[in-house]
Every structure is written in structure tokens, then in C-alpha cells.
Design an enzyme around this catalytic site. Structure first.
Site: not given
Ligand code: CMP
Length: 138
Positions: A9, A49, A112, A115, A126
Site C-alpha cells: 500500500k 473495495y 497497514n 492487503h 481480485e
């Protein structure tokens, strides 16, 4: 070998941590069989998302995920979905175990660092959302 989908990310690419995260992945006997560094559009991030669209953190999440480059990856190993979730650690880095990516590099529950797909069905979806089969060299 099973496949899972991963995103490194923006908080991690900004801090130049792609190689450090890939080392943790590879040290855990997970193979990176496809990888692209891209900038997500708002539309692409919202589509990805979509399951979170009614959550209070959705608009912040989209702003964050489009704030800088991400590295999207396909990973393989035995039991890849579960294995990579174990290697990532808990969503909230505060609760993540020692040795996990989020414990080492996660900043907070949103930023974080990585993913990973949460089920085999979602991994397939995905991967198809971001990759063509000819881009994957297994
Ligand atoms: P990820 O595994 O990519 O799935 C959804 C993302 O939303 C999650 O990682 C975090 O980046 C973010 N997220 C999840 N829960 C929260 C929360 N409570 N507050 C803010 N962001 C969250």
C-alpha cells in the site's frame, strides 16, 4: 499451489519498503509470480473495495489508497490465502504478532502496509480485477 492477491500500500511504497516486504514474503516460502507498480484511480479503488462502501472509513480508505503508488502482486504457496494472512498479521498493526509485516511496518489500522485476499473466492476475483492470465508466469 494456490494463489492469493496482495497489495503493497501507499504508506509502504512511500517509505521505500517494497523490497523489505518482498523479503518477508519470500523468506516465508511464498513466491511472487506477478507484480506491477501502479497508481490506482479513484474508480478502480472504489471497485476493489466495494464491499466496504457503507463503512464509515470508506472515503478515507479510497483517499489513502489513491494517495501514491501501490504494488499489486500475485503470490503462490501451499494454502496461499491463509499463509499470507498469517505473514501479514492482524489488520490493526497494534494487534499483529512479532515477525509479521504489519507488526514490522504498519502505522495504524488504515495505513497497514499490505492487503491480502480473505478467501480463495476473493483471491480469484481480485487477481482477475488487476491481471490478465498472460501476465502471470507461474
Ligand atoms: P485491507 O485488508 O486492505 O481491507 C480493508 C482496508 O480498510 C484495511 O485493510 C485497512 O486499510 C482499512 N480499514 C479496515 N478497518 C478500518 C478501520 N476500522 N478504520 C480505518 N481503516 C480501516
Amino acid at each position: 499451489m494456490d494463489r492469493t492477491f496482495s497489495i503493497i500500500k501507499p504508506d509502504a511504497t512511500k517509505r521505500n519498503l517494497t523490497g523489505a516486504i518482498n523479503k518477508i514474503i519470500e523468506d516465508n516460502d511464498i513466491k511472487i509470480i506477478a507484480q506491477k507498480r501502479i497508481k490506482l484511480s479513484k474508480e478502480k479503488a472504489e471497485g476493489f473495495y466495494d464491499v466496504h462502501k457503507d463503512k464509515p472509513f470508506f472515503s478515507d480508505l479510497i483517499e489513502y489508497m489513491t494517495s501514491g503508488p501501490v504494488v499489486i502482486q500475485i503470490l503462490t504457496s501451499d494454502n496461499a490465502v491463509k499463509k499470507y494472512r498469517d505473514v501479514m498479521g492482524s489488520t490493526n498493526p497494534e494487534n499483529a504478532d512479532e515477525g509479521t509485516i504489519r507488526k514490522a511496518y504498519g502505522l495504524n489500522i488504515q495505513e497497514n502496509s499490505v492487503h491480502g485476499s480473505d478467501s480463495e473466492e476473493n483471491a480469484k476475483k481480485e487477481i482477475e480485477y488487476f491481471f490478465n492470465e498472460e501476465e502471470i508466469v507461474g
